[in-house]
Design a protein around this motif. Sequence first.
Motif, mmCIF file in Angstrom:
data_model
loop_
_atom_site.group_PDB
_atom_site.id
_atom_site.type_symbol
_atom_site.label_atom_id
_atom_site.label_comp_id
_atom_site.label_asym_id
_atom_site.label_seq_id
_atom_site.Cartn_x
_atom_site.Cartn_y
_atom_site.Cartn_z
ATOM 1 N N THR A 30 10.454 -3.963 -6.430
ATOM 2 C CA THR A 30 10.754 -2.567 -6.764
ATOM 3 C C THR A 30 9.522 -1.930 -7.388
ATOM 4 O O THR A 30 9.104 -2.350 -8.469
ATOM 5 C CB THR A 30 11.923 -2.501 -7.778
ATOM 6 O OG1 THR A 30 12.887 -3.490 -7.449
ATOM 7 C CG2 THR A 30 12.562 -1.139 -7.807
ATOM 8 N N PRO A 31 8.910 -0.955 -6.702
ATOM 9 C CA PRO A 31 7.740 -0.293 -7.283
ATOM 10 C C PRO A 31 8.101 0.308 -8.642
ATOM 11 O O PRO A 31 9.215 0.793 -8.839
ATOM 12 C CB PRO A 31 7.410 0.810 -6.276
ATOM 13 C CG PRO A 31 8.022 0.358 -5.001
ATOM 14 C CD PRO A 31 9.261 -0.403 -5.385
ATOM 15 N N ARG A 32 7.168 0.247 -9.581
ATOM 16 C CA ARG A 32 7.445 0.803 -10.906
ATOM 17 C C ARG A 32 6.145 1.343 -11.518
ATOM 18 O O ARG A 32 5.055 0.863 -11.206
ATOM 19 C CB ARG A 32 8.016 -0.267 -11.830
ATOM 20 C CG ARG A 32 7.063 -1.428 -11.977
ATOM 21 C CD ARG A 32 7.530 -2.397 -13.018
ATOM 22 N NE ARG A 32 6.667 -3.573 -13.003
ATOM 23 C CZ ARG A 32 6.863 -4.632 -13.740
ATOM 24 N NH1 ARG A 32 7.899 -4.698 -14.524
ATOM 25 N NH2 ARG A 32 6.029 -5.644 -13.699
ATOM 26 N N MET A 44 11.919 -3.196 -1.533
ATOM 27 C CA MET A 44 11.732 -4.106 -0.399
ATOM 28 C C MET A 44 12.537 -5.384 -0.655
ATOM 29 O O MET A 44 12.577 -5.846 -1.807
ATOM 30 C CB MET A 44 10.247 -4.497 -0.271
ATOM 31 C CG MET A 44 9.366 -3.340 0.090
ATOM 32 S SD MET A 44 7.615 -3.726 -0.027
ATOM 33 C CE MET A 44 7.197 -2.907 -1.538
ATOM 34 N N HIS A 45 13.169 -5.892 0.391
ATOM 35 C CA HIS A 45 13.870 -7.183 0.312
ATOM 36 C C HIS A 45 13.295 -8.056 1.407
ATOM 37 O O HIS A 45 13.383 -7.690 2.596
ATOM 38 C CB HIS A 45 15.373 -7.017 0.542
ATOM 39 C CG HIS A 45 16.081 -6.359 -0.588
ATOM 40 N ND1 HIS A 45 16.067 -4.993 -0.774
ATOM 41 C CD2 HIS A 45 16.804 -6.881 -1.612
ATOM 42 C CE1 HIS A 45 16.769 -4.704 -1.860
ATOM 43 N NE2 HIS A 45 17.219 -5.825 -2.387
ATOM 44 N N VAL A 60 1.304 -6.127 -9.924
ATOM 45 C CA VAL A 60 0.589 -4.937 -10.377
ATOM 46 C C VAL A 60 1.172 -3.695 -9.669
ATOM 47 O O VAL A 60 1.030 -2.574 -10.142
ATOM 48 C CB VAL A 60 -0.933 -5.067 -10.140
ATOM 49 C CG1 VAL A 60 -1.295 -5.021 -8.678
ATOM 50 C CG2 VAL A 60 -1.693 -4.006 -10.914
ATOM 51 N N HIS A 61 1.871 -3.921 -8.557
ATOM 52 C CA HIS A 61 2.508 -2.812 -7.838
ATOM 53 C C HIS A 61 4.007 -2.740 -8.105
ATOM 54 O O HIS A 61 4.590 -1.675 -8.092
ATOM 55 C CB HIS A 61 2.339 -2.992 -6.317
ATOM 56 C CG HIS A 61 0.921 -2.963 -5.853
ATOM 57 N ND1 HIS A 61 0.220 -1.795 -5.665
ATOM 58 C CD2 HIS A 61 0.062 -3.958 -5.536
ATOM 59 C CE1 HIS A 61 -1.004 -2.075 -5.248
ATOM 60 N NE2 HIS A 61 -1.124 -3.378 -5.164
ATOM 61 N N CYS A 62 4.633 -3.903 -8.256
ATOM 62 C CA CYS A 62 6.101 -3.951 -8.208
ATOM 63 C C CYS A 62 6.689 -4.942 -9.209
ATOM 64 O O CYS A 62 6.067 -5.944 -9.545
ATOM 65 C CB CYS A 62 6.563 -4.472 -6.847
ATOM 66 S SG CYS A 62 6.263 -3.398 -5.499
ATOM 67 N N GLU A 91 0.835 -1.213 0.000
ATOM 68 C CA GLU A 91 0.000 0.000 0.000
ATOM 69 C C GLU A 91 0.864 1.254 0.000
ATOM 70 O O GLU A 91 0.409 2.328 -0.356
ATOM 71 C CB GLU A 91 -0.877 0.041 1.268
ATOM 72 C CG GLU A 91 -1.994 -0.978 1.270
ATOM 73 C CD GLU A 91 -2.652 -1.073 2.643
ATOM 74 O OE1 GLU A 91 -2.509 -0.150 3.464
ATOM 75 O OE2 GLU A 91 -3.289 -2.111 2.884
ATOM 76 N N PHE A 92 2.137 1.090 0.416
ATOM 77 C CA PHE A 92 3.005 2.264 0.525
ATOM 78 C C PHE A 92 3.826 2.418 -0.745
ATOM 79 O O PHE A 92 4.953 1.971 -0.818
ATOM 80 C CB PHE A 92 3.905 2.143 1.765
ATOM 81 C CG PHE A 92 3.106 2.139 3.027
ATOM 82 C CD1 PHE A 92 2.763 3.325 3.657
ATOM 83 C CD2 PHE A 92 2.635 0.941 3.551
ATOM 84 C CE1 PHE A 92 1.984 3.325 4.793
ATOM 85 C CE2 PHE A 92 1.856 0.928 4.698
ATOM 86 C CZ PHE A 92 1.532 2.129 5.309
#
Length: 262
Positions: free
Chosen positions: A186-188, A127-128, A157-159, A120-121
């Motif tokens: 990794t957000p993209r 993130m690992h 769908v987020h990362c 959500e963030f």
Amino acid sequence: MGHQPRKRFGQNFLHDHHVIERIIASIQPSAGQHILEIGPGEGALTALLCLSEAQISAVEIDRDLAEKLSANDALESLNLINQDIMQFDIDSLIQPGTPLRIVGNLPYNISTPVLFRMLEFIDLHDMHFMLQKEVVDRICAEPGSKTYGRLSVMVQVHCKAEILFTVGPESFRPPPKVDSAVFRLTPRPFSTPCEDFKHLDKLVRQSFSQRRKTLNRSLKGMVSSSTFAALDIDPVRRPETLSVDEFVRLANLSAPKPDELL
Ligand code: SAM
């Protein structure tokens, strides 16, 4: 430290230095970053993170462990929070201009809820995490593979999701029953942003409810043949052949319009 591992908190502590160093090398903590560790436990990763020039915070639910970590002189620079990560306000750690990174050898009993809460963030840098390998395989799976399914689509769908390496049970105390794996999220930005995540989740869940069924059969009543045609998606395809982007376009075009919800 003589701590008796607690099953209810999913406690399997890493003791293999080779694995610990490999995780830190994958994270590459450095100056100007803020890293949040979920579940520091006995501090296996925390101790090395605190040797870096990054700012380190950690959220640990177990009061006994939190006390031991606080008493450890080597962790003097640590911002330790004794709380349940599911209740913790992560926004309180966001500092303008300092990317927040999240790491953790996650408690396996609550791994999926924790993961979805972190997703959500979207302002996160990366993130690992370490989880059961079977779950990591599903998170990182690509379309066409046997493990590609709801979890893959709803995380990707987020990362961007990459599996980094596998860790055997012998690296933990007590050893879990299954292999684990370390992965990076990794957000993209996406070519087609999702307009309604709840509807996407419903559509993806329905699509994969019977993997062998074609989309027009499993999504009957939810997606019309004109929607498939408008998106140039063949309705006799099976769900595992659709890319995340195709699922998003299908969800965006089939979501009920506000007046249809009345
Ligand atoms: N990071 C340590 C390591 O690698 O050795 C410990 C990993 S252990 C798998 C998971 C840790 O998460 C434990 O320390 C446990 O107490 C903590 N934990 C479990 N549930 C939690 C929650 N809801 N919020 C914060 N920490 C939690």
